[in-house]
Motif scaffolding. Structure first.
Motif, PDB file in Angstrom:
ATOM      1  N   VAL A  52       0.832  -1.209   0.000  1.00 51.43           N
ATOM      2  CA  VAL A  52       0.000   0.000   0.000  1.00 51.43           C
ATOM      3  C   VAL A  52       0.865   1.258   0.000  1.00 51.43           C
ATOM      4  O   VAL A  52       0.457   2.283  -0.563  1.00 51.43           O
ATOM      5  CB  VAL A  52      -1.045   0.015   1.143  1.00 51.43           C
ATOM      6  N   ASP A  53       2.060   1.185   0.595  1.00 48.56           N
ATOM      7  CA  ASP A  53       3.005   2.306   0.474  1.00 48.56           C
ATOM      8  C   ASP A  53       3.354   2.546  -0.991  1.00 48.56           C
ATOM      9  O   ASP A  53       3.424   3.690  -1.455  1.00 48.56           O
ATOM     10  CB  ASP A  53       4.290   2.027   1.263  1.00 48.56           C
ATOM     11  N   ASP A  54       3.566   1.461  -1.722  1.00 45.26           N
ATOM     12  CA  ASP A  54       3.894   1.563  -3.140  1.00 45.26           C
ATOM     13  C   ASP A  54       2.749   2.221  -3.911  1.00 45.26           C
ATOM     14  O   ASP A  54       2.980   3.108  -4.750  1.00 45.26           O
ATOM     15  CB  ASP A  54       4.186   0.174  -3.705  1.00 45.26           C
ATOM     16  N   LEU A  55       1.518   1.807  -3.630  1.00 40.82           N
ATOM     17  CA  LEU A  55       0.355   2.410  -4.301  1.00 40.82           C
ATOM     18  C   LEU A  55       0.258   3.903  -4.000  1.00 40.82           C
ATOM     19  O   LEU A  55      -0.023   4.710  -4.891  1.00 40.82           O
ATOM     20  CB  LEU A  55      -0.925   1.705  -3.864  1.00 40.82           C
ATOM     21  N   ALA A  56       0.473   4.269  -2.747  1.00 41.74           N
ATOM     22  CA  ALA A  56       0.419   5.691  -2.383  1.00 41.74           C
ATOM     23  C   ALA A  56       1.495   6.478  -3.124  1.00 41.74           C
ATOM     24  O   ALA A  56       1.231   7.564  -3.664  1.00 41.74           O
ATOM     25  CB  ALA A  56       0.569   5.849  -0.870  1.00 41.74           C
ATOM     26  N   ASP A  57       2.703   5.926  -3.170  1.00 35.17           N
ATOM     27  CA  ASP A  57       3.814   6.614  -3.839  1.00 35.17           C
ATOM     28  C   ASP A  57       3.530   6.824  -5.321  1.00 35.17           C
ATOM     29  O   ASP A  57       3.858   7.880  -5.884  1.00 35.17           O
ATOM     30  CB  ASP A  57       5.109   5.812  -3.680  1.00 35.17           C
ATOM     31  N   ARG A  58       2.910   5.843  -5.964  1.00 36.76           N
ATOM     32  CA  ARG A  58       2.633   5.943  -7.397  1.00 36.76           C
ATOM     33  C   ARG A  58       1.763   7.150  -7.728  1.00 36.76           C
ATOM     34  O   ARG A  58       1.884   7.737  -8.801  1.00 36.76           O
ATOM     35  CB  ARG A  58       1.898   4.694  -7.882  1.00 36.76           C
ATOM     36  N   TYR A  59       0.863   7.483  -6.818  1.00 35.68           N
ATOM     37  CA  TYR A  59      -0.108   8.546  -7.100  1.00 35.68           C
ATOM     38  C   TYR A  59       0.111   9.780  -6.230  1.00 35.68           C
ATOM     39  O   TYR A  59      -0.753  10.643  -6.144  1.00 35.68           O
ATOM     40  CB  TYR A  59      -1.531   7.989  -6.940  1.00 35.68           C
ATOM     41  N   GLY A  60       1.278   9.868  -5.602  1.00 34.62           N
ATOM     42  CA  GLY A  60       1.636  11.057  -4.844  1.00 34.62           C
ATOM     43  C   GLY A  60       0.790  11.290  -3.607  1.00 34.62           C
ATOM     44  O   GLY A  60       0.626  12.431  -3.172  1.00 34.62           O
ATOM     45  N   ALA A  61       0.265  10.222  -3.023  1.00 37.77           N
ATOM     46  CA  ALA A  61      -0.578  10.352  -1.825  1.00 37.77           C
ATOM     47  C   ALA A  61       0.276  10.184  -0.573  1.00 37.77           C
ATOM     48  O   ALA A  61       1.308   9.508  -0.588  1.00 37.77           O
ATOM     49  CB  ALA A  61      -1.689   9.317  -1.840  1.00 37.77           C
ATOM     50  N   ARG A  62      -0.201  10.788   0.503  1.00 42.96           N
ATOM     51  CA  ARG A  62       0.484  10.658   1.795  1.00 42.96           C
ATOM     52  C   ARG A  62      -0.467  10.044   2.807  1.00 42.96           C
ATOM     53  O   ARG A  62      -1.643  10.390   2.840  1.00 42.96           O
ATOM     54  CB  ARG A  62       0.940  12.022   2.319  1.00 42.96           C
ATOM     55  N   PHE A  63       0.063   9.173   3.639  1.00 45.76           N
ATOM     56  CA  PHE A  63      -0.724   8.607   4.724  1.00 45.76           C
ATOM     57  C   PHE A  63      -0.821   9.608   5.866  1.00 45.76           C
ATOM     58  O   PHE A  63       0.152  10.282   6.191  1.00 45.76           O
ATOM     59  CB  PHE A  63      -0.093   7.315   5.238  1.00 45.76           C
ATOM     60  N   THR A  64      -2.008   9.716   6.441  1.00 45.01           N
ATOM     61  CA  THR A  64      -2.196  10.531   7.641  1.00 45.01           C
ATOM     62  C   THR A  64      -2.776   9.640   8.731  1.00 45.01           C
ATOM     63  O   THR A  64      -3.542   8.706   8.464  1.00 45.01           O
ATOM     64  CB  THR A  64      -3.145  11.712   7.384  1.00 45.01           C
ATOM     65  N   ARG A 120      -7.925   4.040  14.152  1.00 42.54           N
ATOM     66  CA  ARG A 120      -6.784   3.175  14.498  1.00 42.54           C
ATOM     67  C   ARG A 120      -6.008   2.765  13.255  1.00 42.54           C
ATOM     68  O   ARG A 120      -5.695   1.591  13.051  1.00 42.54           O
ATOM     69  CB  ARG A 120      -7.254   1.927  15.247  1.00 42.54           C
ATOM     70  N   ALA A 121      -5.718   3.754  12.406  1.00 43.23           N
ATOM     71  CA  ALA A 121      -5.059   3.438  11.137  1.00 43.23           C
ATOM     72  C   ALA A 121      -4.385   4.677  10.558  1.00 43.23           C
ATOM     73  O   ALA A 121      -4.739   5.809  10.895  1.00 43.23           O
ATOM     74  CB  ALA A 121      -6.082   2.905  10.132  1.00 43.23           C
ATOM     75  N   GLU A 122      -3.420   4.427   9.691  1.00 37.21           N
ATOM     76  CA  GLU A 122      -2.927   5.449   8.773  1.00 37.21           C
ATOM     77  C   GLU A 122      -3.712   5.262   7.481  1.00 37.21           C
ATOM     78  O   GLU A 122      -3.882   4.132   7.004  1.00 37.21           O
ATOM     79  CB  GLU A 122      -1.440   5.285   8.518  1.00 37.21           C
ATOM     80  N   VAL A 123      -4.208   6.366   6.929  1.00 39.25           N
ATOM     81  CA  VAL A 123      -5.107   6.292   5.783  1.00 39.25           C
ATOM     82  C   VAL A 123      -4.646   7.252   4.686  1.00 39.25           C
ATOM     83  O   VAL A 123      -4.196   8.366   4.971  1.00 39.25           O
ATOM     84  CB  VAL A 123      -6.555   6.642   6.200  1.00 39.25           C
ATOM     85  N   ALA A 124      -4.734   6.804   3.453  1.00 36.05           N
ATOM     86  CA  ALA A 124      -4.465   7.651   2.288  1.00 36.05           C
ATOM     87  C   ALA A 124      -5.533   7.352   1.248  1.00 36.05           C
ATOM     88  O   ALA A 124      -6.172   6.303   1.275  1.00 36.05           O
ATOM     89  CB  ALA A 124      -3.078   7.376   1.715  1.00 36.05           C
ATOM     90  N   SER A 125      -5.727   8.283   0.336  1.00 41.12           N
ATOM     91  CA  SER A 125      -6.733   8.099  -0.712  1.00 41.12           C
ATOM     92  C   SER A 125      -6.118   8.444  -2.058  1.00 41.12           C
ATOM     93  O   SER A 125      -5.420   9.458  -2.191  1.00 41.12           O
ATOM     94  CB  SER A 125      -7.939   9.011  -0.440  1.00 41.12           C
ATOM     95  N   VAL A 126      -6.338   7.566  -3.036  1.00 41.41           N
ATOM     96  CA  VAL A 126      -5.839   7.807  -4.392  1.00 41.41           C
ATOM     97  C   VAL A 126      -6.960   7.533  -5.388  1.00 41.41           C
ATOM     98  O   VAL A 126      -7.905   6.810  -5.091  1.00 41.41           O
ATOM     99  CB  VAL A 126      -4.610   6.933  -4.731  1.00 41.41           C
ATOM    100  N   VAL A 127      -6.851   8.142  -6.553  1.00 36.82           N
ATOM    101  CA  VAL A 127      -7.798   7.873  -7.632  1.00 36.82           C
ATOM    102  C   VAL A 127      -7.020   7.330  -8.819  1.00 36.82           C
ATOM    103  O   VAL A 127      -6.091   7.972  -9.312  1.00 36.82           O
ATOM    104  CB  VAL A 127      -8.577   9.142  -8.032  1.00 36.82           C
ATOM    105  N   LEU A 128      -7.399   6.114  -9.226  1.00 40.50           N
ATOM    106  CA  LEU A 128      -6.831   5.556 -10.444  1.00 40.50           C
ATOM    107  C   LEU A 128      -7.572   6.188 -11.604  1.00 40.50           C
ATOM    108  O   LEU A 128      -8.795   6.053 -11.709  1.00 40.50           O
ATOM    109  CB  LEU A 128      -7.010   4.037 -10.478  1.00 40.50           C
ATOM    110  N   PRO A 129      -6.870   6.915 -12.470  1.00 39.15           N
ATOM    111  CA  PRO A 129      -7.569   7.685 -13.508  1.00 39.15           C
ATOM    112  C   PRO A 129      -8.314   6.801 -14.501  1.00 39.15           C
ATOM    113  O   PRO A 129      -7.954   5.638 -14.717  1.00 39.15           O
ATOM    114  CB  PRO A 129      -6.447   8.461 -14.191  1.00 39.15           C
ATOM    115  N   ALA A 130      -9.348   7.378 -15.076  1.00 46.13           N
ATOM    116  CA  ALA A 130     -10.117   6.667 -16.101  1.00 46.13           C
ATOM    117  C   ALA A 130      -9.245   6.454 -17.340  1.00 46.13           C
ATOM    118  O   ALA A 130      -8.313   7.211 -17.611  1.00 46.13           O
ATOM    119  CB  ALA A 130     -11.361   7.471 -16.469  1.00 46.13           C
ATOM    120  N   SER A 131      -9.557   5.394 -18.064  1.00 42.61           N
ATOM    121  CA  SER A 131      -8.914   5.118 -19.349  1.00 42.61           C
ATOM    122  C   SER A 131     -10.007   4.635 -20.290  1.00 42.61           C
ATOM    123  O   SER A 131     -11.128   4.388 -19.850  1.00 42.61           O
ATOM    124  CB  SER A 131      -7.814   4.065 -19.176  1.00 42.61           C
ATOM    125  N   PRO A 132      -9.722   4.524 -21.575  1.00 44.50           N
ATOM    126  CA  PRO A 132     -10.781   4.117 -22.510  1.00 44.50           C
ATOM    127  C   PRO A 132     -11.483   2.832 -22.061  1.00 44.50           C
ATOM    128  O   PRO A 132     -10.843   1.798 -21.873  1.00 44.50           O
ATOM    129  CB  PRO A 132     -10.020   3.915 -23.827  1.00 44.50           C
TER     130      PRO A 132
END
Length: 197
Positions: free
Chosen positions: A30-42, A48-60
């Motif tokens: 999940v660290d890798d996923l956050a890094d890919r999309y420039g997200a930070r865990f807070t 009781r968690a560190e949480v980040a949110s990312v959006v995988l962009p739309a494609s055709p």
């Protein structure tokens, strides 16, 4: 606009003592996923968690997908508390939950995706099943192999990795991240066909 939200939980133990252990490969993914999309865990104390949110962009032909990434700050055997809290907050059903975790029954370098099933002795999965009230969630199982000789499984999963093994596990975690993206975009069957080995 996203058409679906998935909760992706990396299973692991918090703190530097456990950071470089096999049991924490879910955190690495999940660290890798956050890094890919420039997200930070807070830190979310109430969840009781560190949480980040990312959006995988739309494609055709594929809509955008939102991922809520979770690293529980509880220990492994209480992971379900964090997963339940974040899932309820974001109104995410168990069928849209993905757990990324270490798997003793797969060799290092192997990866398998599945939906549902038991916990196979994995305390993180056991806790998730208990707190979600079901085992009907997706799993991305990252192989770590069985311990050599008579070493106890608990010692194996919690032993600090050698640098070469850590490098290999980083690769495995990145592949697990790829598998998560494929799963939420294209579905389980497509992800299994591409990543199960």
């Amino acid at each position: 606009m996203t058409t679906g939200t998935h909760l992706v939980v990396g299973l692991g133990n918090p703190g530097p003592t456990y950071a470089f252990t096999r049991h924490n490969v879910g955190f690495w993914a999940v660290d890798d996923l956050a890094d890919r999309y420039g997200a930070r865990f807070t830190l979310s104390s109430r969840h009781r968690a560190e949480v980040a949110s990312v959006v995988l962009p739309a494609s055709p032909g594929v809509d955008a997908v939102r991922l809520v990434l979770v690293k529980p700050t509880t220990y492994m055997n209480e992971s379900g508390r964090a997963v339940q809290a974040v899932a309820q907050f974001h109104k995410i059903e168990p069928g849209h939950v993905v757990a990324v975790h270490d798997e003793l029954d797969l060799n290092a370098g192997q990866l398998r995706l599945k939906f549902g099933g038991g916990d196979n002795g994995h305390n993180g999965l056991k806790s998730m099943r208990a707190h979600l009230g079901t085992g009907d969630f997706h799993r991305v199982r990252v192989g770590i192999g069985r311990p050599p000789g008579r070493q106890a499984a608990a010692d194996w999963v919690l032993a600090k990795l050698k640098p070469s093994d850590a490098d290999s596990m980083r690769v495995d975690a990145a592949i697990a991240s790829d598998a998560v993206e494929c799963l939420v975009r294209d579905g389980l069957e497509a992800a299994q066909n591409r990543f199960n080995n």
